[in-house]
Design an enzyme around this catalytic site. Structure first.
Site, PDB file in Angstrom:
ATOM      1  N   GLU A 493     147.636  95.411  78.469  1.00 33.08           N
ATOM      2  CA  GLU A 493     147.590  95.424  77.144  1.00 33.08           C
ATOM      3  C   GLU A 493     146.327  94.699  76.617  1.00 33.08           C
ATOM      4  O   GLU A 493     146.143  94.505  75.520  1.00 33.08           O
ATOM      5  CB  GLU A 493     148.793  94.601  76.430  1.00 33.08           C
ATOM      6  CG  GLU A 493     150.108  95.230  76.633  1.00 33.08           C
ATOM      7  CD  GLU A 493     151.191  94.415  76.332  1.00 33.08           C
ATOM      8  OE1 GLU A 493     151.148  93.274  76.015  1.00 33.08           O
ATOM      9  OE2 GLU A 493     152.150  95.064  76.088  1.00 33.08           O
ATOM     10  N   GLU A 559     155.468 101.151  78.403  1.00 32.15           N
ATOM     11  CA  GLU A 559     156.497 100.248  78.242  1.00 32.15           C
ATOM     12  C   GLU A 559     157.683 100.557  77.483  1.00 32.15           C
ATOM     13  O   GLU A 559     157.245 100.225  76.200  1.00 32.15           O
ATOM     14  CB  GLU A 559     155.961  98.871  78.286  1.00 32.15           C
ATOM     15  CG  GLU A 559     155.107  98.224  79.398  1.00 32.15           C
ATOM     16  CD  GLU A 559     154.647  96.778  79.049  1.00 32.15           C
ATOM     17  OE1 GLU A 559     155.297  96.168  78.147  1.00 32.15           O
ATOM     18  OE2 GLU A 559     153.810  96.222  79.570  1.00 32.15           O
TER      19      GLU A 559
END
Length: 890
Positions: A493, A559
């Protein structure tokens, strides 16, 4: 790459013991004649307990009698647990009883490790090397009174290699002593993601300070955590060979193949004071490729061999698309007619490419020219205390293959996975999406009041950028030859700091591994852009099943996940009896009252989904109903994404599929390798050729995740009421082209009419011309109020069962619903010890949580380690079938 190859506290201890044996067992590799592991007989003591230095401790006459037995590879905590100095942190609240390094200080977990070993000094120009594959975090190394490293070695992921030829004792008796220091900054485990974030100032594992799915690891994994080896060579050693395979064009798994190009290079090192002339060569598929080399004294040289055209290659494919063919390549340096060094490499001939899909606005992954729809699972690490083993890696990766997934993403808050993990991925056809170290949580992507430093400071983590880059380069060399490795990622991320990222993108990856997709960070726009612009991930909690079908999320979602509580047998392994308390969900507030041990083990709520099956009477009932929810959630997740394959999506990766400790969320199997219904919901929902039902619009669809056209199939849709009465809704012929999803017809009106009072079972089948079932999918659908009222009063099912050995380690169970009554619904099979009824772990089931229709017979094959237990039986029990144990016919 060198190829290397029950309930309560009692059960917990026994399984931990098995893991310890697996982790410390001797595994001889393909270089058995030249290399061996130092993995037993180690001793250790805390730094504070000795006053002598390494030059004294490493002498063979220094007394180690008072030292403790040590686990190497392992950590300080691994050793303490093995010696029963601390309780097992996986059980109950035991982890709270172990001193945390942040409170007691780094010296508490600073340890000496020592190992006596036999090794004669080599003769002539032969050389002996001592290799460390991973020490956390810094260390000094001593051998026979000599310090081997000139300065303190730092970095959890930086390998060490020492030429110890001149330091070996003439009598062959030697002692190695290593002092290991914890990370320089250990972080405050304050409940944040990675605690206060400062754990990320080092180049190591970030989650050791705690995360929302794990408690802090008290020693922060301090220790000699990876393999230690002794290696023999001649004058010249081969270092970090590199094999690249190029497969031009669009290929298919079957039929004759056009040639593939094999490119091989390696660094060779002459450790002697005289020049050496020889040949670097390899044999592949019976053909010899060689390159003459002359090395100056005490020099290194990079050698690239001539490209080799491999005729009619046997290609490597991801699981579900084709076989995982592997070639054995033996790379040698030959001088004076003798092999000076050799490396054995398993080569999977394949090529990974990507392209932008304008329809989805995301990248798609191609293997051997064919587009592959990514069905992945996020992976943290095999064991939080780094008790790794070939056997455990093999079992965990096999579970992912059995889920019908084709990719594993290794998350960036952990590590670059070990070669043994990649070997298993090569074997089972799992592509690997490998993050580098770093996470948005610790490294400053967003404001976080739990963090010690501001975003600008955290954005510069780690402190030592040079160490980070050296470590990345080293680890790339460690794993780059594995065909399963498909994607490199700058971090979870977030990218690493700007200078690090530029070096990765512009220098390290182009030089060391330029054939794989390198993406900036795990949910970057380079992967995909959604309708709002940008990319992201999630959601992570339980959802209405229709959400997976109807709500468009990110086109390549790295995710997305749901719940994951295992069944009652699993819960008993780590939850004390007094804490077996059912979570209470309050629909009016949307909050759940949870027992402290469940909370500690990171329980994630099921909201009102359990109550739809009737309010749970106790934890066993709760866990049983949770399996129905688990199965439905993950089947719907993968079906929903597959229904929009190449339209909305090019792939999805589930958060997450496994846990490195006894957590209660995001897992298809528990820490003890016991699968739950999540695994089999995925197994169903992501099968390569799959018939499925959209509960929003009633559409029946077929997803084809293969490279073959499937034609002349009969699509059958029928319902069963709670008493087993069958009603055929339709039979139509169907066909589907490769890697597509096809819509056929809507059954919404008929299904809603049938289901409104008590709910209904919907059975969808694809049949071949001989009426063989090639895909079957059985849904249990709620009544008009959204409840499973009929299931709560369902009559008993009539299920016959027999079991026999097909061969050693393989059992076949035949299930027959002989009557004209109800379905035998949702039956869990377990391979057990016939006396104790404890499950054999791991065991691998061709299917589980099986529903058998009236008049139907199904077979389930169970694979297990044939040496695990000789006294076996099978237990079977379901929603409306009383559990019983059957013997296995010889």
């Amino acid at each position: 790459m060198t190829t290397t190859r029950s309930a309560g506290r009692s059960a917990l201890f026994k399984f931990s013991l098995v893991l310890s044996v697996l982790a410390s067992g001797v595994y001889q590799n393909a270089e058995a004649q030249t290399s061996y592991e130092l993995n037993s007989g180690w001793k250790c003591t805390s730094l504070n307990s000795v006053k002598d230095n390494g030059t004294i401790i490493s002498q063979t006459n220094y007394d180690l009698a008072a030292w403790n037995a040590a686990v190497v590879p392992g950590t300080v905590l691994t050793t303490q647990v093995a010696n029963k100095q601390v309780p097992d942190p996986f059980y109950g609240m035991n982890n709270e009883k172990i001193p945390d390094i942040y409170k007691v200080g780094r010296d508490f977990y600073t340890y000496w490790f020592a190992k006596d070993f036999k090794e004669a000094a080599p003769t002539g120009s032969n050389q002996t090397y001592l290799n460390f594959r991973g020490v956390n975090y810094s260390c000094d190394v001593f051998l026979n009174g000599h310090k081997l490293n000139s300065k303190l070695h730092k970095g959890m992921f930086l390998r060490q290699s020492y030429n110890i030829t001149k330091w070996l004792n003439k009598n062959g008796n030697n002692r190695l002593a290593v002092v290991v220091y914890p990370p320089d900054v250990v972080g405050n485990p304050n409940g944040g993601q990675g605690g206060d974030g400062t754990i990320a100032r080092g180049v190591g594992i970030q989650y050791t300070a705690g995360w929302d799915w794990i408690q802090p690891i008290r020693d922060r994994n301090t220790g000699i955590w990876d393999k230690v080896t002794i290696e023999h060579t001649g004058a010249v050693a081969i270092k970090d060979p590199h094999v690249v395979t190029l497969v031009p064009g669009v290929r298919k798994p079957e039929g004759a193949q056009q040639p593939a190009i094999i490119q091989v290079s390696a660094e060779v090192e002459n450790a002697t004071g005289a020049a050496v002339s020889g040949t670097l060569q390899y044999n592949l598929d019976g053909k010899l490729v060689s390159q003459p080399v002359t090395l100056k004294a005490n020099s290194k040289q990079e050698v690239k061999l001539t490209d080799y055209s491999l005729k009619n290659p046997k290609l490597w494919w991801p699981s579900g698309y084709g076989p995982q063919n592997l070639y054995k390549l033996n790379l040698q340096f030959v001088a004076g007619g003798k092999v000076s060094d050799q490396k054995s490499i398993e080569v999977g001939v394949r090529q990974i490419t990507t392209e932008w899909n304008n329809k989805t606005e995301s990248r798609q992954v191609n293997v051997n020219g064919q587009k592959v729809f990514i069905k992945g699972g996020n992976w943290i690490i095999s064991d939080q205390m780094l008790r790794f083993s070939d056997a455990r890696y093999d079992a965990e990766v096999r579970f992912h293959r059995d889920m019908n997934l084709n990719l594993i993403r290794v998350w960036g808050g952990a590590l670059i996975e070990r070669p043994e993990f990649y070997e298993a991925c090569d074997k089972y056809g799992m592509l690997v999406f490998q993050d580098m170290w770093g996470s948005g949580d610790c490294n400053g992507r967003w404001i976080d009041p739990m963090k010690a430093d501001d975003q600008w400071t955290r954005r510069k983590y780690p402190d030592d950028h040079d160490l980070y880059l050296k470590s990345v380069a080293d680890q790339v060399k460690l794993v780059r030859n594995f065909p399963s490795l498909a994607i490199w990622c700058g971090g979870n991320e977030i990218t690493p700091p700007e200078d690090i990222f530029a070096a990765l993108r512009d220098t390290i990856m182009p030089k060391l591994d330029n054939t794989r997709w390198f993406i900036p960070y795990s949910n970057s726009e380079e992967m995909s852009r959604n309708v709002q612009g940008g990319n992201g991930d999630g959601p992570y909690g339980i959802q209405s099943l229709t959400t997976f079908w109807d709500h468009q999320t990110y086109p390549f979602n790295s995710e997305v996940g749901s719940v994951g509580v295992s069944d009652y047998e699993s819960l008993k392994r780590f939850i004390p009896a007094e804490n077996m308390v059912v979570p209470e969900f309050d629909a009016s507030t949307g909050k759940t009252k949870t027992d402290p041990v469940w909370e500690y083990h990171k329980y994630i709520g099921y909201d009102g989904f359990i109550d739809k099956y009737g309010k749970a009477k106790n934890v066993e009932d709760f866990a049983t109903k949770a399996q129905l929810v688990n199965y439905d959630q993950y089947r719907a997740l993968m079906e929903g994404f597959s229904s929009h394959m190449w339209d909305w999506y090019t792939g999805t990766i589930i958060w997450k599929t496994q846990n490195p400790w006894t957590a209660m969320r995001g897992q298809m199997y528990d820490y003890y390798l016991d699968p739950n219904a999540c695994l089999y919901g995925l197994h169903n929902g992501s099968e390569p050729l799959h018939i499925m039902y959209n509960q929003t619009d009633g559409m029946v669809m077929v997803a084809n995740n293969t490279f073959k056209t499937h034609s002349n199939m009969l699509l059958v849709a029928k319902t069963y009421d709670m008493d087993g009465k069958e009603k055929v809704l339709t039979k139509v012929f169907a066909d589907v082209t490769p890697t597509t999803t096809k819509r056929y017809l809507s059954l919404k009106r008929e299904i809603e009419k049938e289901a409104k009072d008590k709910g209904i079972f919907l059975c969808l089948q694809l049949l071949k011309s001989d009426n063989e079932v090639i895909s079957e999918n059985i849904y249990w659908l709620p009544d008009a109020n959204g409840d499973f009222s009929g299931l709560q009063k369902m009559p008993k099912g009539d299920l016959g069962a027999t079991a026999k050995y097909l061969k050693n380690g393989k059992v076949e169970v035949t299930l027959t619903n002989e009557g004209n009554g109800a379905l035998a619904f949702f039956n869990r099979l377990s391979l057990v010890n016939a006396d104790t009824k404890q499950r054999i772990l791991p065991a691998f089931y061709s299917d589980n949580y099986v529903t058998v229709l009236p008049g139907q017979t199904k077979k389930v094959v169970i694979d297990h380690n044939p040496g695990a237990d000789k006294n076996l039986a099978v237990t079977i029990g379901g929603w409306n079938v009383t559990e019983r144990t059957i013997s296995i016919d010889k």
